[in-house]
Design a protein around this motif. Structure first.
Motif, short mmCIF file in Angstrom:
data_model
loop_
_atom_site.label_atom_id
_atom_site.label_comp_id
_atom_site.label_asym_id
_atom_site.label_seq_id
_atom_site.Cartn_x
_atom_site.Cartn_y
_atom_site.Cartn_z
N ASP A 1 110.09 -23.31 -18.40
CA ASP A 1 108.66 -23.20 -18.66
C ASP A 1 107.86 -23.90 -17.57
O ASP A 1 108.41 -24.54 -16.67
CB ASP A 1 108.31 -23.78 -20.03
CG ASP A 1 108.79 -25.22 -20.21
OD1 ASP A 1 109.12 -25.86 -19.18
OD2 ASP A 1 108.85 -25.70 -21.35
N ASN A 2 106.54 -23.77 -17.67
CA ASN A 2 105.66 -24.36 -16.66
C ASN A 2 105.73 -25.88 -16.66
O ASN A 2 105.57 -26.52 -15.61
CB ASN A 2 104.22 -23.90 -16.90
CG ASN A 2 104.00 -22.45 -16.54
OD1 ASN A 2 104.70 -21.90 -15.70
ND2 ASN A 2 103.03 -21.83 -17.18
N HIS B 1 118.91 -16.69 -14.73
CA HIS B 1 117.74 -17.09 -13.96
C HIS B 1 118.13 -18.05 -12.84
O HIS B 1 119.10 -18.79 -12.95
CB HIS B 1 116.71 -17.74 -14.87
CG HIS B 1 116.09 -16.78 -15.84
ND1 HIS B 1 116.60 -16.56 -17.10
CD2 HIS B 1 115.00 -15.96 -15.73
CE1 HIS B 1 115.87 -15.66 -17.73
NE2 HIS B 1 114.89 -15.29 -16.93
N GLN C 1 114.05 -18.35 -19.49
CA GLN C 1 113.61 -18.98 -18.26
C GLN C 1 113.01 -20.35 -18.56
O GLN C 1 112.68 -20.67 -19.70
CB GLN C 1 112.56 -18.11 -17.54
CG GLN C 1 111.24 -18.00 -18.26
CD GLN C 1 111.19 -16.84 -19.23
OE1 GLN C 1 112.22 -16.24 -19.54
NE2 GLN C 1 110.00 -16.52 -19.70
N ARG D 1 104.76 -18.43 -12.52
CA ARG D 1 105.27 -17.28 -13.26
C ARG D 1 106.35 -16.55 -12.47
O ARG D 1 107.38 -16.14 -13.02
CB ARG D 1 104.13 -16.32 -13.60
CG ARG D 1 104.56 -15.12 -14.46
CD ARG D 1 103.52 -14.04 -14.44
NE ARG D 1 103.37 -13.47 -13.11
CZ ARG D 1 104.17 -12.57 -12.59
NH1 ARG D 1 105.22 -12.12 -13.26
NH2 ARG D 1 103.95 -12.10 -11.37
N GLN E 1 109.53 -18.63 -12.52
CA GLN E 1 110.18 -18.58 -13.82
C GLN E 1 111.07 -17.36 -13.97
O GLN E 1 112.15 -17.42 -14.55
CB GLN E 1 109.13 -18.57 -14.94
CG GLN E 1 108.45 -19.90 -15.19
CD GLN E 1 107.41 -19.77 -16.26
OE1 GLN E 1 106.31 -19.28 -16.03
NE2 GLN E 1 107.74 -20.21 -17.47
#
Length: 412
Positions: A340-341, A324, A338, A271, A274
């Motif tokens: 993603d995981n 970002h 942003q 997180r 990101q």
């Protein structure tokens, strides 16, 4: 101006094909000139906001014109099925779809993968019980604005709760239950979780299911009311193979090396990665990173890999408007969102995960400091309970191989 609000349904559905069309520009000449000019303005504004190259902007403009030529009737809207065949003419369908959706000319969307997954899993259940689960799914995925209000939940949360509760539903179905209204507290207490599912997880999934159905007056009582969930099964953090960490740190992929360095040396979470922006990284008077209001002084190996990634980022996407720090092909030229995981996990590779990397560092740091709880909380921003998970392993007999004088994770 945008199209009128009414919709004229088509009388017949005729599958489209573009294999006989010359170019997408030829198809776009049949679009309404006034509507095409209005869509052009939106396309140019979106292109400027995302930093598209002129050639990309031109292709998307022609694609939007071609999509407008597919309108079945004045005032009609497009659906994703209308746009999908355009892949025969252009590779910019994703950008075209984004512009059309922002313009309000595209309605409907593909069915989310989690909805298809839930419908497949509940297919063996009786019709009344499956309908109750679908009502739960609607509230979990879309939220609820009427009291009691609920926020929409992520797809992973929905999958976890149904995976935990589904073995109980299958057992009740085998026992002759056809609806969740028939379930009693005795049924909940006597149900047995399968191998690999902890009783705490099963009760958590059932409680989520019955609580939502009770709030919507679909079931009369909540059979899980008053039952204590208990503590979740504790896990012991384990060290990683240092060879895998070294391979990622010395990777020729700048993104993989930078991601691994940030997590392996400074324990950043996905997180936090990101939401990092370019302004969060500063090199004067020394390399440092601002994360969640904390200033982290970067070690030389991390700063070197981050600088290499930034050079690669500028060379690959020189005109991107995404602020970002980490971007990919989609976020660099389509949106300003942003990553993603899933992207972070894929860049780290199949043998490493962000969680395992972070735990490896915290575990070695706890052993290097002799289990200093305050050191972990101050350095990494952990809570006391989170830090105790790592300091309690200092006296664990199975982790004696972690020597206090060894560098964390065996990193260079």
């Amino acid at each position: 101006m945008p199209p009128p609000s009414f919709v004229q349904p088509a009388l017949f559905h005729i599958p489209r094909t573009f294999r006989l069309c010359g170019t997408i520009r030829d198809l776009g000449r049949h679009a309404d000139p006034q509507l095409a000019a209005w869509a052009d303005q939106l396309t140019r504004r979106h292109a400027a906001r995302c930093g598209w190259k002129p050639v990309v902007t031109r292709r998307v403009r022609f694609g939007v014109h071609a999509a407008l030529a597919l309108l079945k009737a004045p005032g009609a809207y497009l659906v994703p099925a209308d746009i999908a065949p355009m892949t025969q003419l252009t590779d910019s369908v994703r950008h075209i779809t984004t512009v059309l959706r922002q313009a309000g000319l595209l309605e409907g969307d593909r069915i989310p993968a989690v909805v298809t997954w839930v419908h497949k899993r509940i297919a063996p259940l009786p019709a009344p019980m499956a309908e109750e689960v679908r009502a739960w799914l609607t509230t979990m995925s879309e939220g609820r604005t009427d009291p009691p209000r609920r926020r929409p939940r992520a797809a992973g949360t929905i999958r976890n709760h149904l995976s935990w509760a589904l073995p109980a539903l299958i057992q009740w179905t085998a026992a002759g239950k056809t609806s969740l209204r028939e379930i009693t507290p005795h049924d909940v207490r006597t149900v047995r979780p399968p191998a690999g599912v902890h009783p705490t997880h099963m009760l958590t999934g059932l409680r989520c299911l019955f609580r939502i159905l009770k709030d919507q007056h679909i079931v009369f009582t909540d059979p899980t009311h008053g039952m204590k969930v208990g503590a979740y099964p504790a896990t012991i953090p384990l060290p990683l193979d240092t060879a895998h960490i070294r391979d990622a740190l010395t990777s020729t992929d700048p993104a993989q090396a930078a991601l691994c360095a940030l997590i392996a040396f400074h324990a950043l979470t996905p997180r936090q990665i990101q939401h990092l922006t370019l302004t969060d990284y500063d090199t004067a008077p020394h390399p440092r990173l601002t994360v969640d209001g904390r200033t982290i002084s970067l070690t030389p190996p991390v700063a070197d890999r981050l600088d290499t990634y930034l050079v690669h980022r500028h060379q690959k996407w020189p005109v991107t408007a995404n602020p970002h720090l980490f971007i990919n092909r989609t976020t660099a030229i389509t949106t300003t969102a942003q990553v993603d995981n899933l992207w972070i996990g894929s860049r780290l590779g199949p043998r490493l995960t962000a969680r395992a990397l972070r735990e490896d560092l915290l575990l070695h740091e706890a052993h290097a400091t002799g289990g200093d709880l305050k050191h972990l909380t101050d350095l990494f921003g952990l809570s006391t309970n989170s830090a105790l998970r790592y300091t309690s392993t200092v006296t664990h007999p199975g982790l004696d191989a972690l020597q206090p004088d060894a560098p964390p994770g065996g990193r260079p």
